[in-house]
Scaffold this motif. Structure first.
Motif, PDB file in Angstrom:
ATOM      1  N   SER A  44      44.434  42.643  38.894  1.00 43.98           N
ATOM      2  CA  SER A  44      45.781  43.139  38.592  1.00 43.98           C
ATOM      3  C   SER A  44      46.826  42.029  38.588  1.00 43.98           C
ATOM      4  N   SER A  45      46.658  41.003  39.418  1.00 48.42           N
ATOM      5  CA  SER A  45      47.646  39.917  39.468  1.00 48.42           C
ATOM      6  C   SER A  45      47.625  39.048  38.218  1.00 48.42           C
ATOM      7  N   VAL A  67      52.743  35.938  42.561  1.00 48.73           N
ATOM      8  CA  VAL A  67      52.174  37.244  42.193  1.00 48.73           C
ATOM      9  C   VAL A  67      50.754  37.279  42.729  1.00 48.73           C
ATOM     10  N   THR A 112      47.357  40.010  44.078  1.00 51.09           N
ATOM     11  CA  THR A 112      46.760  41.332  44.279  1.00 51.09           C
ATOM     12  C   THR A 112      46.632  41.587  45.775  1.00 51.09           C
ATOM     13  N   GLU A 158      55.405  39.299  44.579  1.00 50.04           N
ATOM     14  CA  GLU A 158      55.000  40.601  44.049  1.00 50.04           C
ATOM     15  C   GLU A 158      53.554  40.866  44.456  1.00 50.04           C
ATOM     16  N   ARG A 193      50.581  43.299  44.073  1.00 54.20           N
ATOM     17  CA  ARG A 193      50.159  44.367  43.162  1.00 54.20           C
ATOM     18  C   ARG A 193      48.998  45.172  43.732  1.00 54.20           C
ATOM     19  N   THR A 236      43.638  47.433  41.389  1.00 52.11           N
ATOM     20  CA  THR A 236      43.219  48.488  40.466  1.00 52.11           C
ATOM     21  C   THR A 236      41.698  48.598  40.334  1.00 52.11           C
TER      22      THR A 236
END
Length: 507
Positions: A17-18, A100, A102, A125, A127, A130
């Motif tokens: 996801s990152s 960024v 995950t 961030e 994330r 997923t």
């Protein structure tokens, strides 16, 4: 300005996801081998080889896919030894505008990520991962809506959500669960499938040399390392499983045989947990094998349940219960594991076999872990936290989020029944029913008393007797306690004396 994307050793997926929607020209992927991660427990030597080699190969795969990758080797002289230290060095090297990443799979790393905005003064961030079907928020919502947690009902929700093995809103075959069909005893078979073996390439050979030099005192053997360390080879292993082993996986899912380390198991969990294989993709492919008539429903359902049911469920429990879960000890157990847990040198054949293969390969299947090794540890009253550390360090697929609930919760009943409704304990009879181990043992599985009596037998009844105050009202233990109560006081005393003598011998 540069976006820094740290990628950890259990995030070896190109569709992480990152990485999604990121501009490769403005991003740097940072991969780090650090002392903190290689030493927080004494990892099995093959586990270290697998993770480090898979990381190095994945860095090459990322570069091939167009990413700029900075890779920090364990032996780099400036290596700080921690994720935070290496991110700090990367921030200093580059004009980093944002980080960024995950979300982490474990609490201790998640705490690091939460501290990064303050430490670096940057936007971080984090994330959602997923690769999992059920987010932390979704699991919490499901759990909060129920008076008690039961994996079976969570699993049914995951079936509905994914549509796996569903026919017009109902479970294929008219049943959600075919576990009762998956308890057959296996026989030695020259045609039994074998997992593929992969010869170490130059990268893996370099890692083996590193582990041999730096981690010589860690448990396990380096001999014969032959695991896949790339997504391509992990995929080859998956194809081999679906073609050769899945059709009979269900029937013999719980079986054990002397000298047979793998039977019909997939040996894919290390690749799933590190990111080389996608779990939902594997489940869909397993369903295809059933739909196209190449594998029976009981095998496919059992395989899918392990992934979208149990795997997702224990992750949800891990994050919902929080960091103090590791300290739970419902039964008050405190005994140290015997030294032979690190050598396999015991005259109990079932334990010598299962621990021996674990030390040789960093692998044992779920029944060996639960009903031989875990069963014994629970019966002797081993400290559940020490048992947890042993499992975490010794198995190739062990990451804390999946290992801790399975070990401390299910295997050692440390959470008092949150994960499992009863302790998973048995006498030698269960091991004899599901394996050929007892036929190779110097102990008599049919005896409870005497020098040659199977230790599991007296230990089982002693366990129930000494924990009656806490377990006596457990409805799933009603029959064993009735059986114990029908025995004379003299026989009960002999049984407990036999158990006490054995426990004293361990000390």
């Amino acid at each position: 300005m540069t976006i820094l994307i740290p990628v950890f050793g259990d995030q070896l997926s190109l569709d992480l996801s990152s990485l999604a929607d990121m501009d490769q020209a403005d991003s740097i992927v940072l991969m780090m081998e650090v002392a903190d991660e290689t030493t927080y427990v004494r990892h099995h030597k093959q586990k270290l080889v697998y993770i480090l080699s898979a990381m190095r190969h994945h860095a090459e795969a990322l570069r091939t896919a167009g990413w700029r990758v900075e890779y920090i080797h364990l032996y780099d002289p400036e290596n700080s030894g921690s994720f935070t230290g290496e991110v700090a060095r990367a921030v200093a090297r580059h004009e980093v505008s944002q980080i960024v990443v995950t979300e982490s799979g474990e609490w201790r790393v998640a705490a690091m990520l939460d501290a990064w905005p303050t430490i670096f003064g940057l936007s971080v961030e984090i994330r959602v991962d997923t690769r999992f079907l059920c987010s932390h928020a979704a699991f919490a919502a499901w759990a909060d809506s129920r008076s008690e947690l039961t994996m079976e009902f969570f699993y049914r929700e995951m079936r509905r959500k994914t549509g796996l093995l569903m026919d017009e809103g109902k479970p294929a075959g008219g049943r959600w669960n075919f576990d009762k069909d998956n308890r057959k005893r296996a026989q030695a078979d020259l045609l039994m499938p074998r997992p593929l073996a992969f010869s170490p390439d130059a990268i893996t050979r370099d890692v083996i040399a590193l582990v041999k030099e730096r981690f010589a005192d860690n448990p396990g053997s380096l001999d014969g390392f032959d695991y896949a360390v790339t997504a391509q080879d992990a995929e080859r292993q998956a194809v081999s499983f679906f073609t050769n082993a899945l059709p009979q996986f269900g029937d013999f899912e719980d079986a054990m045989l002397t000298g047979e380390r793998f039977l019909w198991h997939s040996i894919l969990s290390p690749y799933i947990n590190s990111g080389l294989l996608n779990p939902l993709d594997l489940c869909r492919r397993a369903e295809t094998e059933y739909r196209e008539g190449r594998a029976p429903l009981n095998s496919v359902e059992g395989y899918i349940r392990q992934i979208i049911g149990w795997r997702e469920y224990v992750r949800g429990i891990y994050w919902r219960e929080g960091p103090d879960y590791v300290d739970r000890n419902f039964l008050g157990h405190s005994r140290a594991l015997p030294d032979w847990f690190w050598t396999g040198d015991t005259d109990m054949h079932c334990l010598a076999e299962t621990i021996g293969q674990t030390l040789a390969t960093a692998h044992a299947h779920h029944i060996q872990r639960l009903m031989v090794i875990g069963n014994f540890a629970l019966l002797i009253g081993a400290d559940p936290k020490q048992v947890h550390h042993w499992y975490l360090e010794i198995y190739l697929d062990a990451y804390e989020w999946v290992e801790l609930p399975n070990t401390l919760g299910m295997s050692q009943f440390g959470d008092g029944g949150l994960l499992g409704s009863k302790p998973y304990v048995s006498s030698g009879a269960y091991i004899n029913r599901m394996s050929d181990y007892c036929g190779h043992c110097c102990y008599d599985v049919g005896k409870r008393i005497g020098e040659d009596a199977c230790p599991f037998n007296a230990l089982y009844w002693d366990f129930l007797a000494r924990h009656r105050e806490k377990l006596g009202k457990n409805r799933r233990l009603t029959m064993p306690y009735r059986t114990w109560d029908r025995q004379s006081e003299s026989d009960q005393a002999k049984t407990r004396a036999q158990a006490a003598e054995y426990l004293t011998s361990l000390d």
